[in-house]
Design an enzyme around this catalytic site. Structure first.
Site, mmCIF file in Angstrom:
data_model
loop_
_atom_site.group_PDB
_atom_site.id
_atom_site.type_symbol
_atom_site.label_atom_id
_atom_site.label_comp_id
_atom_site.label_asym_id
_atom_site.label_seq_id
_atom_site.Cartn_x
_atom_site.Cartn_y
_atom_site.Cartn_z
ATOM 1 N N CYS A 8 -80.777 -95.242 3.635
ATOM 2 C CA CYS A 8 -81.417 -96.535 3.322
ATOM 3 C C CYS A 8 -81.015 -96.986 1.925
ATOM 4 O O CYS A 8 -80.748 -98.169 1.696
ATOM 5 C CB CYS A 8 -82.939 -96.419 3.421
ATOM 6 S SG CYS A 8 -83.578 -96.470 5.106
ATOM 7 N N HIS A 47 -83.809 -98.470 9.430
ATOM 8 C CA HIS A 47 -84.072 -97.029 9.435
ATOM 9 C C HIS A 47 -84.581 -96.600 10.809
ATOM 10 O O HIS A 47 -85.681 -96.954 11.214
ATOM 11 C CB HIS A 47 -85.095 -96.651 8.363
ATOM 12 C CG HIS A 47 -85.376 -95.170 8.332
ATOM 13 N ND1 HIS A 47 -84.631 -94.291 7.563
ATOM 14 C CD2 HIS A 47 -86.281 -94.414 8.995
ATOM 15 C CE1 HIS A 47 -85.077 -93.059 7.759
ATOM 16 N NE2 HIS A 47 -86.085 -93.107 8.629
ATOM 17 N N ASN A 88 -75.397 -86.792 15.772
ATOM 18 C CA ASN A 88 -76.189 -85.569 15.870
ATOM 19 C C ASN A 88 -77.666 -85.950 15.857
ATOM 20 O O ASN A 88 -78.100 -86.740 15.022
ATOM 21 C CB ASN A 88 -75.875 -84.645 14.689
ATOM 22 C CG ASN A 88 -74.449 -84.125 14.720
ATOM 23 O OD1 ASN A 88 -73.959 -83.741 15.780
ATOM 24 N ND2 ASN A 88 -73.787 -84.124 13.583
ATOM 25 N N HIS A 101 -76.890 -92.248 12.456
ATOM 26 C CA HIS A 101 -75.525 -92.584 12.040
ATOM 27 C C HIS A 101 -74.537 -92.059 13.071
ATOM 28 O O HIS A 101 -74.812 -91.082 13.765
ATOM 29 C CB HIS A 101 -75.200 -92.011 10.654
ATOM 30 C CG HIS A 101 -75.467 -90.543 10.523
ATOM 31 N ND1 HIS A 101 -76.745 -90.054 10.310
ATOM 32 C CD2 HIS A 101 -74.659 -89.470 10.594
ATOM 33 C CE1 HIS A 101 -76.693 -88.728 10.246
ATOM 34 N NE2 HIS A 101 -75.430 -88.345 10.422
HETATM 35 P P1 5GP Z 1 -75.219 -85.198 10.027
HETATM 36 O O1 5GP Z 1 -74.981 -83.746 9.718
HETATM 37 O O2 5GP Z 1 -76.649 -85.601 9.714
HETATM 38 O O3 5GP Z 1 -74.771 -85.634 11.375
HETATM 39 O O4 5GP Z 1 -74.262 -85.997 9.043
HETATM 40 C C1 5GP Z 1 -74.605 -86.360 7.747
HETATM 41 C C2 5GP Z 1 -73.318 -86.686 7.049
HETATM 42 O O5 5GP Z 1 -73.624 -87.454 5.890
HETATM 43 C C3 5GP Z 1 -72.552 -85.446 6.555
HETATM 44 O O6 5GP Z 1 -71.258 -85.454 7.129
HETATM 45 C C4 5GP Z 1 -72.540 -85.615 5.043
HETATM 46 O O7 5GP Z 1 -71.314 -85.196 4.478
HETATM 47 C C5 5GP Z 1 -72.775 -87.096 4.849
HETATM 48 N N1 5GP Z 1 -73.476 -87.458 3.631
HETATM 49 C C6 5GP Z 1 -74.629 -86.906 3.161
HETATM 50 N N2 5GP Z 1 -75.014 -87.509 2.015
HETATM 51 C C7 5GP Z 1 -74.080 -88.465 1.776
HETATM 52 C C8 5GP Z 1 -73.936 -89.433 0.724
HETATM 53 O O8 5GP Z 1 -74.727 -89.537 -0.208
HETATM 54 N N3 5GP Z 1 -72.853 -90.260 0.803
HETATM 55 C C9 5GP Z 1 -71.928 -90.170 1.820
HETATM 56 N N4 5GP Z 1 -70.917 -91.028 1.801
HETATM 57 N N5 5GP Z 1 -72.058 -89.276 2.826
HETATM 58 C C10 5GP Z 1 -73.105 -88.436 2.791
HETATM 59 ZN ZN ZN Z 2 -83.123 -94.543 6.225
#
Ligand code: 5GP
Ligand code: ZN
Length: 115
Positions: A8, A47, A88, A101
């Site tokens: 967010c 969100h 995920n 996402h």
């Molecule tokens: P998930 O594991 O929840 O499917 O993916 C989260 C993704 O967000 C991860 O691949 C992680 O590297 C990415 N991520 C987490 N925090 C940040 C951030 O502050 N900026 C960016 N650009 N990516 C982020």
């Molecule tokens: Zn959010």
């Protein structure tokens, strides 16, 4: 809470993240820890904690997200080699950020295994 949610905050522009593409309901930016040469996150402006939160009223959000993912893939030159879009939901899937996402991955031969 949306106030503290990292995505967010990114969507609101509070962290100065470069958006590589935007649409009505989503933004796209590069993943901080890329798992492939191209690793972009498509993130709804609204969100929603995960796919489980998507209701009938949110179909415009998810439809728009997938269209933006395809646009990012096209503009990143991934259509010839192909690419993967995934989300995920929950601990078994390894979700770490609890704001819906979609990962767009490409630029190399991806692992065939999804599980
Ligand atoms: P998930 O594991 O929840 O499917 O993916 C989260 C993704 O967000 C991860 O691949 C992680 O590297 C990415 N991520 C987490 N925090 C940040 C951030 O502050 N900026 C960016 N650009 N990516 C982020
Ligand atoms: Zn959010």
């Amino acid at each position: 809470m949306p106030d503290e949610c990292i995505f967010c905050r990114i969507v609101r522009g509070e962290l100065g993240t470069d958006f590589i593409a935007e649409s009505e309901h989503n933004v796209a930016f590069r993943d901080l820890s890329p798992q492939a040469p191209i690793h972009v996150l498509v993130v709804p402006r609204k969100h929603l904690t995960a796919l489980r939160d998507v209701g009938l009223d949110d179909q415009c959000v998810t439809g728009d997200a997938l269209a933006l993912a395809a646009r990012v893939a096209r503009e990143s030159g991934l259509l010839d080699g192909g690419y993967r879009v995934l989300t995920n939901d929950g601990p078994d899937a390894g979700q770490t950020v609890h704001h819906l996402h979609f990962h767009v991955l490409g630029g190399k031969k991806l692992e065939a295994s999804l599980g």
